[in-house]
Enzyme design. Structure first.
Site, PDB file in Angstrom:
ATOM      1  N   GLU A  69       0.820  -1.212   0.000  1.00 50.56           N
ATOM      2  CA  GLU A  69       0.000   0.000   0.000  1.00 50.56           C
ATOM      3  C   GLU A  69       0.859   1.269   0.000  1.00 50.56           C
ATOM      4  O   GLU A  69       0.443   2.300  -0.527  1.00 50.56           O
ATOM      5  CB  GLU A  69      -0.954   0.004   1.194  1.00 50.56           C
ATOM      6  CG  GLU A  69      -2.079  -1.028   1.105  1.00 50.56           C
ATOM      7  CD  GLU A  69      -1.675  -2.398   1.633  1.00 50.56           C
ATOM      8  OE1 GLU A  69      -0.482  -2.600   1.973  1.00 50.56           O
ATOM      9  OE2 GLU A  69      -2.553  -3.281   1.705  1.00 50.56           O
ATOM     10  N   PHE A 131     -11.486  -7.377  13.855  1.00 53.59           N
ATOM     11  CA  PHE A 131     -10.373  -7.795  13.002  1.00 53.59           C
ATOM     12  C   PHE A 131     -10.043  -6.691  11.992  1.00 53.59           C
ATOM     13  O   PHE A 131     -10.912  -6.195  11.297  1.00 53.59           O
ATOM     14  CB  PHE A 131     -10.745  -9.090  12.264  1.00 53.59           C
ATOM     15  CG  PHE A 131      -9.663  -9.556  11.325  1.00 53.59           C
ATOM     16  CD1 PHE A 131      -8.415  -9.925  11.802  1.00 53.59           C
ATOM     17  CD2 PHE A 131      -9.882  -9.603   9.948  1.00 53.59           C
ATOM     18  CE1 PHE A 131      -7.411 -10.333  10.944  1.00 53.59           C
ATOM     19  CE2 PHE A 131      -8.877 -10.013   9.080  1.00 53.59           C
ATOM     20  CZ  PHE A 131      -7.638 -10.378   9.582  1.00 53.59           C
ATOM     21  N   GLN A 132      -8.794  -6.312  11.953  1.00 54.74           N
ATOM     22  CA  GLN A 132      -8.282  -5.268  11.071  1.00 54.74           C
ATOM     23  C   GLN A 132      -8.965  -3.926  11.277  1.00 54.74           C
ATOM     24  O   GLN A 132      -9.170  -3.167  10.331  1.00 54.74           O
ATOM     25  CB  GLN A 132      -8.350  -5.703   9.602  1.00 54.74           C
ATOM     26  CG  GLN A 132      -7.455  -6.922   9.336  1.00 54.74           C
ATOM     27  CD  GLN A 132      -7.221  -7.209   7.877  1.00 54.74           C
ATOM     28  OE1 GLN A 132      -8.112  -7.023   7.064  1.00 54.74           O
ATOM     29  NE2 GLN A 132      -6.017  -7.672   7.554  1.00 54.74           N
ATOM     30  N   LYS A 181     -17.719  -1.228   5.752  1.00 56.87           N
ATOM     31  CA  LYS A 181     -18.212  -2.216   4.794  1.00 56.87           C
ATOM     32  C   LYS A 181     -19.743  -2.195   4.675  1.00 56.87           C
ATOM     33  O   LYS A 181     -20.291  -2.399   3.590  1.00 56.87           O
ATOM     34  CB  LYS A 181     -17.738  -3.601   5.241  1.00 56.87           C
ATOM     35  CG  LYS A 181     -17.662  -4.612   4.128  1.00 56.87           C
ATOM     36  CD  LYS A 181     -16.907  -5.849   4.587  1.00 56.87           C
ATOM     37  CE  LYS A 181     -16.837  -6.881   3.471  1.00 56.87           C
ATOM     38  NZ  LYS A 181     -16.092  -8.080   3.911  1.00 56.87           N
ATOM     39  N   MET A 491      23.719   9.350   2.639  1.00 60.15           N
ATOM     40  CA  MET A 491      23.521  10.664   3.252  1.00 60.15           C
ATOM     41  C   MET A 491      23.785  10.599   4.758  1.00 60.15           C
ATOM     42  O   MET A 491      24.333  11.542   5.347  1.00 60.15           O
ATOM     43  CB  MET A 491      22.098  11.168   2.965  1.00 60.15           C
ATOM     44  CG  MET A 491      21.861  12.589   3.390  1.00 60.15           C
ATOM     45  SD  MET A 491      23.014  13.748   2.613  1.00 60.15           S
ATOM     46  CE  MET A 491      22.073  14.323   1.221  1.00 60.15           C
TER      47      MET A 491
HETATM   48  C1  LIG Z   1      11.913   5.958   5.413  1.00 63.09           C
HETATM   49  C2  LIG Z   1      13.165   6.652   5.796  1.00 63.09           C
HETATM   50  N1  LIG Z   1      13.970   6.118   6.729  1.00 63.09           N
HETATM   51  C3  LIG Z   1      15.120   6.750   7.085  1.00 63.09           C
HETATM   52  C4  LIG Z   1      15.467   7.941   6.502  1.00 63.09           C
HETATM   53  C5  LIG Z   1      16.739   8.670   6.934  1.00 63.09           C
HETATM   54  N2  LIG Z   1      17.642   8.816   5.786  1.00 63.09           N
HETATM   55  C6  LIG Z   1      17.744   9.948   5.064  1.00 63.09           C
HETATM   56  S1  LIG Z   1      18.756   9.822   3.769  1.00 63.09           S
HETATM   57  C7  LIG Z   1      19.158   8.252   4.181  1.00 63.09           C
HETATM   58  C8  LIG Z   1      20.118   7.478   3.351  1.00 63.09           C
HETATM   59  C9  LIG Z   1      19.511   6.988   2.092  1.00 63.09           C
HETATM   60  O1  LIG Z   1      20.330   5.981   1.557  1.00 63.09           O
HETATM   61  P1  LIG Z   1      20.225   5.573   0.031  1.00 63.09           P
HETATM   62  O2  LIG Z   1      18.822   5.400  -0.364  1.00 63.09           O
HETATM   63  O3  LIG Z   1      21.137   4.429  -0.203  1.00 63.09           O
HETATM   64  O4  LIG Z   1      20.737   6.860  -0.717  1.00 63.09           O
HETATM   65  P2  LIG Z   1      22.172   7.573  -0.714  1.00 63.09           P
HETATM   66  O5  LIG Z   1      22.140   8.622   0.350  1.00 63.09           O
HETATM   67  O6  LIG Z   1      23.209   6.538  -0.473  1.00 63.09           O
HETATM   68  O7  LIG Z   1      22.252   8.148  -2.077  1.00 63.09           O
HETATM   69  C10 LIG Z   1      18.478   7.849   5.327  1.00 63.09           C
HETATM   70  C11 LIG Z   1      18.615   6.541   5.983  1.00 63.09           C
HETATM   71  C12 LIG Z   1      14.578   8.460   5.544  1.00 63.09           C
HETATM   72  N3  LIG Z   1      14.793   9.625   4.931  1.00 63.09           N
HETATM   73  N4  LIG Z   1      13.457   7.789   5.189  1.00 63.09           N
END
Ligand SMILES: Cc1ncc(C[n+]2csc(CCOP(=O)(O)OP(=O)(O)O)c2C)c(N)n1
Length: 581
Positions: A69, A131-132, A181, A491
């Site tokens: 979803e 449920f759900q 529902k 990042m």
């Molecule tokens: C759902 C979610 N969980 C955690 C984060 C925290 N976060 C921000 S950027 C990042 C790294 C993303 O890694 P990747 O997709 O491999 O991209 P890269 O930075 O290596 O290009 C994280 C963990 C987020 N933005 N979204």
């Protein structure tokens, strides 16, 4: 795939409804969507939403069955961004609805037009922990523009129509209708008619003429004017008006991240994106300006940095449809409440003359020369991600659409792709939801089947929603997903290097799958890039492949995103490398 094409069992208890008959609340829900002109829906089946799916069986609307979803919500969100019409996602009660939450929150942060339809347990069970059962209205209240618990089979179709209209009108955003529902199964006969917002909902159109005249005078007097174009410019279809205005008065234009595409980045007045990873010249301009015309922006902190150092000398003219955003973060000296398109036209008429700012334009050009967006790409190094982004940009049409996950790759996609048209940049801005990329690519492609759609994903982001590749293959969507693979959630690793003493806690993957092989297992084409020599051929082949392809691009794992303004910092003090932080 519509219900008729699907392999539904012949003896299934399907509704006998045909287009033309409304017998149940579910029929009215479907009719409301048809009346709204909906062509595609994204969702996952389940107990409480089954009556609505059953009513869809004879509909001409195309339902895309997603793997998760969250994927349905992101696909619908991207569909809304690219088409301008609310994207529709559907889910059952409980886990179906809660799985939509990330996508709804994303749409809420970015003011994307989206409508979510969720099944709910029958009304008499509500409150029983049936449920759900989840209190979907309670859970989504803070992250929707409007949500409603449908309580009457005769009016549920109108509820859906109203939610659709509200998602689109005024400041756009996500709406939700929770569908017990018994309400969808109950008798109904009325056609809900064309979707309309309630009579009491009257978002402002034009701004007060006196306020417009005053703002125009201030802008005409400015020595160092700048236009800050936000996502609202694109949402209001005001890109053309902003372009004309900027060119007519030769005012440099900076965009926010959601505003990318509002102004062509190859135009000499364009300074591209400002903010945390914006260009040095955009950040200098928004810091040194004496008059900022900010249109359709909520002044997010990733844009402003520290508020006390944001545009300290500027008179701020804020064109904004939502009065709640005015002076929320940045004090507006001249608030112009109204629709971005209408108010830009008003301003254009009211401008007494163009600001005399030759020196300022020269200064801006100097900053462009001083802080160019470039990177070192020695041939013997691992491939630089920026090079891959540029290679795809060069090989695609000007109106190609870019989608992303969240992380470094998203920033390189902002910085090194030259955006020229509105609705070509599709990303998760305010929420920053990793996993957005693959499903968003599906939604974007369905909204613009004739355009190239390229997703830049991170390995971490891709791993969150790559199961949606199964959908792209099933629907035979001609999309290209480029995983800028640095074997890390880069990042986070970049921030650890800069602010956490290089302690790489939970940010590097000691092992990751071969994404090209994974793609093939899903039935997509897989490609791999390890060296510069391979880039051109892989780009060509991946784009030429008529179906979903995944490029596993092994990039320099040490590459970082610059310029950077540290969180809460001064935009005028951006760092060009880690030692400047
Ligand atoms: C759902 C979610 N969980 C955690 C984060 C925290 N976060 C921000 S950027 C990042 C790294 C993303 O890694 P990747 O997709 O491999 O991209 P890269 O930075 O290596 O290009 C994280 C963990 C987020 N933005 N979204």
């Amino acid at each position: 795939m519509s219900g008729e094409q699907a392999q539904a069992p012949q003896d299934a208890e399907t509704s006998e409804t045909t287009t033309g008959d409304i017998e149940t609340g579910a029929d009215a829900v479907v009719r409301a969507l048809e009346n709204a002109g909906v062509e595609h829906l994204f969702g996952v089946q389940g107990g409480a939403i089954m009556p609505v799916y059953d009513a869809l069986y004879h509909s001409e609307m195309d339902h895309i069955t997603m793997a998760h979803e969250q994927g349905a919500a992101h696909a619908a969100d991207a569909y809304g961004i690219v088409s301008g019409e609310p994207g529709v996602c559907m889910a059952t009660s409980g886990p179906g609805a809660t799985n939509l939450v990330t996508g709804i929150a994303d749409a809420n942060m970015d003011s994307d037009p989206l409508i979510a339809l969720t099944g709910q347990v029958p009304t008499e069970f509500v409150g029983n922990d049936a449920f759900q059962e989840t209190d979907t209205i309670g859970v989504t209240s803070p992250i929707t523009k409007a949500n409603v618990f449908a309580n009457d089979s005769e009016t549920v179709g109108t509820d859906v129509g109203t939610a659709f209209a509200l998602a689109k009108r005024g400041r756009q955003g996500p709406t939700l209708v929770d569908l017990p529902k018994d309400v969808t199964k109950g008798d109904a006969s009325e056609d809900p008619g064309t979707p309309e917002t309630p009579d009491t909902y009257n978002p402002p159109e034009t701004a007060e003429p006196e306020a417009v005249a005053e703002a125009a005078d201030v802008l005409a007097e400015a020595d160092r004017p700048v236009i800050l174009a936000g996502g609202g410019v694109i949402k209001a279809e005001a890109s053309e008006e902003i372009r004309e205005f900027a060119k007519e008065h030769e005012i440099p234009v900076v965009t926010t991240m959601p505003g990318i595409g509002a102004f062509p980045e190859d135009h000499e007045l364009s300074l591209e994106m400002a903010g945390m990873h914006g260009t040095g010249y955009a950040n200098m301009a928004i810091t040194m300006t004496d008059c900022m015309l900010a249109v359709g922006t909520r002044f997010d902190d990733r844009l402003t940095g520290g508020l006390e150092t944001f545009a300290p000398d500027a008179e701020v003219i804020h064109v904004e449809i939502d009065p709640a955003e005015v002076s929320k973060n940045v004090e507006a000296d001249y608030p112009l409440i109204g629709d971005a398109k209408a108010v830009t036209k008003q301003l254009a008429t009211a401008m007494p003359r163009s600001p005399a700012c030759d020196e300022w334009r020269e200064q801006v050009q100097q900053w462009k020369d001083e802080y160019p967006m470039d990177y070192a790409a020695p041939e013997d190094d691992p491939v630089k991600p920026q090079y891959v982004v540029e290679a795809f940009d060069n090989a695609t049409d000007d109106d190609a659409i870019v989608t992303t996950g969240v992380g470094q790759h998203q920033m390189w996609a902002c910085q090194y792709w030259t955006y020229k048209e509105p609705r070509t940049w599709v990303s998760s801005h305010g929420l920053g939801a990793m996993g957005y990329g693959v499903p968003a690519t599906i939604g974007a492609k369905l909204a613009a089947p004739d355009k190239d759609v390229v997703c830049f994903d991170g390995d971490g982001s891709f791993l969150m929603t790559c199961q949606e590749l199964s959908v792209a293959v099933r629907e035979n969507l001609d999309i290209t997903i480029v995983v800028l693979n640095n074997a890390a959630i880069g990042m986070v690793r970049q921030w650890q290097d800069a602010f956490f003493g290089e302690r790489h806690m939970a940010s590097e993957y000691p092992w990751i799958p071969d994404f090209d092989t994974l793609a093939e297992a899903f039935g997509a084409r897989g490609f791999r890039i390890d060296t510069y020599e391979e880039v051109e051929e892989v780009v060509e082949e991946a784009l030429a492949y008529d179906g979903p392809s995944v490029v596993d691009a092994h990039i320099d794992p040490g590459e970082n995103v610059y310029p950077m303004v540290p969180s809460g910092g001064d935009n005028g003090q951006f760092a060009l490398s880690e030692d400047q932080l």
